[in-house]
Design an enzyme around this catalytic site. Structure first.
Site, PDB file in Angstrom:
ATOM      1  N   ASP A 107      17.735  40.720 -30.652  1.00  0.00           N
ATOM      2  CA  ASP A 107      16.489  40.045 -31.027  1.00  0.00           C
ATOM      3  C   ASP A 107      15.542  41.030 -31.705  1.00  0.00           C
ATOM      4  O   ASP A 107      15.041  41.955 -31.064  1.00  0.00           O
ATOM      5  CB  ASP A 107      15.830  39.449 -29.774  1.00  0.00           C
ATOM      6  CG  ASP A 107      14.665  38.525 -30.116  1.00  0.00           C
ATOM      7  OD1 ASP A 107      14.409  38.308 -31.319  1.00  0.00           O
ATOM      8  OD2 ASP A 107      14.028  38.026 -29.173  1.00  0.00           O
ATOM      9  N   GLY A 108      15.301  40.789 -33.007  1.00  0.00           N
ATOM     10  CA  GLY A 108      14.306  41.557 -33.740  1.00  0.00           C
ATOM     11  C   GLY A 108      14.859  42.280 -34.956  1.00  0.00           C
ATOM     12  O   GLY A 108      15.800  43.068 -34.837  1.00  0.00           O
ATOM     13  N   GLY A 109      14.288  41.963 -36.123  1.00  0.00           N
ATOM     14  CA  GLY A 109      14.659  42.692 -37.337  1.00  0.00           C
ATOM     15  C   GLY A 109      16.075  42.445 -37.820  1.00  0.00           C
ATOM     16  O   GLY A 109      16.624  43.263 -38.561  1.00  0.00           O
ATOM     17  N   MET A 151      16.474  44.004 -27.217  1.00  0.00           N
ATOM     18  CA  MET A 151      15.367  43.906 -28.168  1.00  0.00           C
ATOM     19  C   MET A 151      15.503  45.050 -29.179  1.00  0.00           C
ATOM     20  O   MET A 151      15.528  46.224 -28.794  1.00  0.00           O
ATOM     21  CB  MET A 151      14.013  44.029 -27.456  1.00  0.00           C
ATOM     22  CG  MET A 151      13.671  42.879 -26.517  1.00  0.00           C
ATOM     23  SD  MET A 151      13.677  41.230 -27.264  1.00  0.00           S
ATOM     24  CE  MET A 151      12.526  41.431 -28.633  1.00  0.00           C
ATOM     25  N   HIS A 171      13.041  32.460 -24.546  1.00  0.00           N
ATOM     26  CA  HIS A 171      12.811  33.898 -24.315  1.00  0.00           C
ATOM     27  C   HIS A 171      11.395  34.067 -23.765  1.00  0.00           C
ATOM     28  O   HIS A 171      10.421  33.898 -24.498  1.00  0.00           O
ATOM     29  CB  HIS A 171      12.980  34.627 -25.663  1.00  0.00           C
ATOM     30  CG  HIS A 171      12.734  36.093 -25.606  1.00  0.00           C
ATOM     31  ND1 HIS A 171      12.590  36.856 -26.750  1.00  0.00           N
ATOM     32  CD2 HIS A 171      12.607  36.962 -24.562  1.00  0.00           C
ATOM     33  CE1 HIS A 171      12.389  38.117 -26.409  1.00  0.00           C
ATOM     34  NE2 HIS A 171      12.378  38.210 -25.098  1.00  0.00           N
ATOM     35  N   GLY A 226       6.709  40.838 -29.410  1.00  0.00           N
ATOM     36  CA  GLY A 226       5.323  40.421 -29.636  1.00  0.00           C
ATOM     37  C   GLY A 226       5.130  39.762 -30.991  1.00  0.00           C
ATOM     38  O   GLY A 226       4.329  38.846 -31.116  1.00  0.00           O
ATOM     39  N   PHE A 227       5.881  40.218 -31.978  1.00  0.00           N
ATOM     40  CA  PHE A 227       5.664  39.718 -33.330  1.00  0.00           C
ATOM     41  C   PHE A 227       6.982  39.596 -34.085  1.00  0.00           C
ATOM     42  O   PHE A 227       7.891  40.392 -33.865  1.00  0.00           O
ATOM     43  CB  PHE A 227       4.735  40.657 -34.103  1.00  0.00           C
ATOM     44  CG  PHE A 227       3.410  40.840 -33.429  1.00  0.00           C
ATOM     45  CD1 PHE A 227       2.393  39.909 -33.594  1.00  0.00           C
ATOM     46  CD2 PHE A 227       3.203  41.917 -32.582  1.00  0.00           C
ATOM     47  CE1 PHE A 227       1.181  40.060 -32.938  1.00  0.00           C
ATOM     48  CE2 PHE A 227       1.991  42.084 -31.919  1.00  0.00           C
ATOM     49  CZ  PHE A 227       0.978  41.148 -32.097  1.00  0.00           C
ATOM     50  N   GLY A 228       7.038  38.612 -34.983  1.00  0.00           N
ATOM     51  CA  GLY A 228       8.167  38.518 -35.898  1.00  0.00           C
ATOM     52  C   GLY A 228       7.951  39.470 -37.066  1.00  0.00           C
ATOM     53  O   GLY A 228       6.869  40.043 -37.230  1.00  0.00           O
ATOM     54  N   GLY A 229       8.979  39.640 -37.856  1.00  0.00           N
ATOM     55  CA  GLY A 229       8.844  40.383 -39.095  1.00  0.00           C
ATOM     56  C   GLY A 229       8.749  41.896 -38.966  1.00  0.00           C
ATOM     57  O   GLY A 229       8.352  42.565 -39.911  1.00  0.00           O
ATOM     58  N   HIS A 285      16.084  29.564 -30.800  1.00  0.00           N
ATOM     59  CA  HIS A 285      15.448  30.587 -29.957  1.00  0.00           C
ATOM     60  C   HIS A 285      13.938  30.327 -29.914  1.00  0.00           C
ATOM     61  O   HIS A 285      13.286  30.236 -30.951  1.00  0.00           O
ATOM     62  CB  HIS A 285      15.749  31.958 -30.557  1.00  0.00           C
ATOM     63  CG  HIS A 285      15.243  33.117 -29.767  1.00  0.00           C
ATOM     64  ND1 HIS A 285      15.910  33.633 -28.678  1.00  0.00           N
ATOM     65  CD2 HIS A 285      14.141  33.885 -29.918  1.00  0.00           C
ATOM     66  CE1 HIS A 285      15.243  34.670 -28.198  1.00  0.00           C
ATOM     67  NE2 HIS A 285      14.156  34.841 -28.924  1.00  0.00           N
ATOM     68  N   MET A 294       8.445  36.122 -22.727  1.00  0.00           N
ATOM     69  CA  MET A 294       7.764  37.420 -22.805  1.00  0.00           C
ATOM     70  C   MET A 294       6.450  37.252 -22.049  1.00  0.00           C
ATOM     71  O   MET A 294       5.354  37.239 -22.635  1.00  0.00           O
ATOM     72  CB  MET A 294       7.559  37.807 -24.273  1.00  0.00           C
ATOM     73  CG  MET A 294       8.871  38.203 -24.955  1.00  0.00           C
ATOM     74  SD  MET A 294       8.791  38.145 -26.739  1.00  0.00           S
ATOM     75  CE  MET A 294       9.123  36.406 -26.993  1.00  0.00           C
ATOM     76  N   MET A 333       5.126  33.690 -25.344  1.00  0.00           N
ATOM     77  CA  MET A 333       4.336  34.925 -25.189  1.00  0.00           C
ATOM     78  C   MET A 333       3.015  34.620 -24.495  1.00  0.00           C
ATOM     79  O   MET A 333       2.414  33.570 -24.734  1.00  0.00           O
ATOM     80  CB  MET A 333       4.041  35.533 -26.557  1.00  0.00           C
ATOM     81  CG  MET A 333       5.282  35.804 -27.386  1.00  0.00           C
ATOM     82  SD  MET A 333       4.857  36.686 -28.882  1.00  0.00           S
ATOM     83  CE  MET A 333       6.462  36.757 -29.683  1.00  0.00           C
ATOM     84  N   ASP A 343      10.343  31.515 -28.522  1.00  0.00           N
ATOM     85  CA  ASP A 343       9.639  32.708 -28.040  1.00  0.00           C
ATOM     86  C   ASP A 343       8.333  32.340 -27.338  1.00  0.00           C
ATOM     87  O   ASP A 343       7.383  31.870 -27.966  1.00  0.00           O
ATOM     88  CB  ASP A 343       9.337  33.643 -29.216  1.00  0.00           C
ATOM     89  CG  ASP A 343      10.572  34.392 -29.670  1.00  0.00           C
ATOM     90  OD1 ASP A 343      11.249  34.992 -28.816  1.00  0.00           O
ATOM     91  OD2 ASP A 343      10.855  34.379 -30.890  1.00  0.00           O
ATOM     92  N   GLY A 377      14.304  35.482 -37.111  1.00  0.00           N
ATOM     93  CA  GLY A 377      13.156  34.651 -37.461  1.00  0.00           C
ATOM     94  C   GLY A 377      12.903  34.688 -38.945  1.00  0.00           C
ATOM     95  O   GLY A 377      13.340  33.796 -39.691  1.00  0.00           O
ATOM     96  N   SER A 378      12.248  35.728 -39.398  1.00  0.00           N
ATOM     97  CA  SER A 378      11.863  35.790 -40.812  1.00  0.00           C
ATOM     98  C   SER A 378      13.062  35.716 -41.744  1.00  0.00           C
ATOM     99  O   SER A 378      12.981  35.093 -42.804  1.00  0.00           O
ATOM    100  CB  SER A 378      11.040  37.048 -41.101  1.00  0.00           C
ATOM    101  OG  SER A 378      11.051  37.934 -40.024  1.00  0.00           O
ATOM    102  N   SER A 420      14.688  31.993 -34.678  1.00  0.00           N
ATOM    103  CA  SER A 420      13.492  32.030 -33.830  1.00  0.00           C
ATOM    104  C   SER A 420      12.398  31.193 -34.471  1.00  0.00           C
ATOM    105  O   SER A 420      11.966  31.482 -35.600  1.00  0.00           O
ATOM    106  CB  SER A 420      12.999  33.471 -33.677  1.00  0.00           C
ATOM    107  OG  SER A 420      11.652  33.456 -33.254  1.00  0.00           O
TER     108      SER A 420
HETATM  109  C1  DX5 Z   1       9.893  39.226 -31.047  1.00  0.00           C
HETATM  110  C2  DX5 Z   1      10.591  37.921 -30.772  1.00  0.00           C
HETATM  111  C3  DX5 Z   1      11.655  37.642 -31.760  1.00  0.00           C
HETATM  112  C4  DX5 Z   1      11.139  37.503 -33.154  1.00  0.00           C
HETATM  113  C5  DX5 Z   1      12.201  37.854 -34.122  1.00  0.00           C
HETATM  114  O1  DX5 Z   1       8.921  39.439 -30.103  1.00  0.00           O
HETATM  115  O2  DX5 Z   1      11.174  37.928 -29.484  1.00  0.00           O
HETATM  116  O3  DX5 Z   1      12.451  36.528 -31.379  1.00  0.00           O
HETATM  117  O4  DX5 Z   1      10.651  36.248 -33.442  1.00  0.00           O
HETATM  118  O5  DX5 Z   1      11.651  37.783 -35.399  1.00  0.00           O
HETATM  119  P1  DX5 Z   1      12.239  38.580 -36.618  1.00  0.00           P
HETATM  120  O6  DX5 Z   1      13.644  38.109 -36.823  1.00  0.00           O
HETATM  121  O7  DX5 Z   1      11.342  38.224 -37.742  1.00  0.00           O
HETATM  122  O8  DX5 Z   1      12.215  40.059 -36.259  1.00  0.00           O
HETATM  123 ZN    ZN Z   2      12.734  36.400 -28.965  1.00  0.00          ZN
END
Ligand code: DX5
Ligand code: ZN
Length: 227
Positions: A177-179, A141, A70, A146-149, A37, A72, A41, A39, A199-200, A12
């Site tokens: 997607d996420g974590g 999800m 993606h 909304g946020f990475g990490g 990917h 959002m 928003m 994102d 992402g992270s 991401s």
């Molecule tokens: C969250 C995004 C994800 C996010 C994943 O709202 O849709 O794609 O960037 O980031 P990580 O892998 O850091 O959870």
């Molecule tokens: Zn995403």
């Protein structure tokens, strides 16, 4: 070509250097990314803002693999054509984004892209059987978008397993997607996911001028899944 259900990693770019997206996409693909990917928003459907179709169009020439967008955002429908024209291969919309997800998925395919359906952690899978013939990807999800990490929400693993069974032999990707980390990836891969957004866990420790950590981070996820 037959449908590819092997494990794919989709970094991401939310976790990349925003001032160097083109170079970041090239770097992470050179290091072994399967998809990119993207994102999007809107500060309304989710409490954060990123970018729109113009950024996707600018990124397109820098992506050799699959541009996985993606959304959002709410509403979705007025923007589908613009993201398709920007070159998105896959456009994913949230079931929670409006009252007419069926129409939204129709519009995505009608615009020439593959259609993805995303489910927030608090959303059940009741609507999915009614949409199975209209989707190319289902995105579970594993954080609130909304946020990475953020931390992986483990209760979603059962949802992944149920969706995998529902999908059966249909050519539908099951995306997480996420974590996603080397610790959590095996849980969802075992439950049937084939596309892991991260992402992270991919971008940490590296940069465009020092991209080797991207490759090592993706290998750590693949190795953890392979056991
Ligand atoms: C969250 C995004 C994800 C996010 C994943 O709202 O849709 O794609 O960037 O980031 P990580 O892998 O850091 O959870
Ligand atoms: Zn995403």
């Amino acid at each position: 070509m037959s449908f590819d259900r092997s494990l794919k990693i989709a970094p991401s770019i939310l976790a990349a250097d925003f001032a160097a997206f083109g170079a970041e996409c090239r770097a992470v693909e050179d290091q072994g990314a399967d998809w990119i990917h993207v994102d999007v928003m809107d500060g309304h459907f989710v409490p954060n803002l990123t970018f729109g179709p113009a950024m996707c169009a600018a990124l397109r020439p820098h992506i050799r693999t699959v541009m996985d967008v993606h959304l959002m955002i709410a509403p979705v429908d007025p923007y589908i054509e613009a993201f398709a024209k920007a070159g998105a291969d896959i456009i994913t919309a949230h079931v929670e984004a409006g009252p007419h997800i069926h129409r939204t998925l129709q519009a995505i395919r009608g615009a020439g892209a593959k259609a993805g359906l995303a489910l927030n952690p608090g959303t059940g899978i009741e609507a999915v059987p009614h949409l199975l013939d209209m989707v190319d990807l289902i995105c579970v999800m594993t954080v609130n978008p909304g946020f990475g990490g953020q931390s992986f929400i483990a209760s979603q693993v059962a949802k992944v397993r149920a969706l995998r069974e529902m999908i059966g032999d249909r050519p539908i990707h099951l995306q997480i997607d996420g974590g996603v980390t080397p610790e959590t990836a095996p849980l969802v891969a075992e439950a049937g996911a084939d596309v892991l957004v991260a992402g992270s866990a991919v971008f940490r420790g590296g940069s465009v001028s020092d991209p080797a950590p991207y490759g090592a981070n993706m290998r750590a996820i693949r190795d953890a899944v392979a056991g």
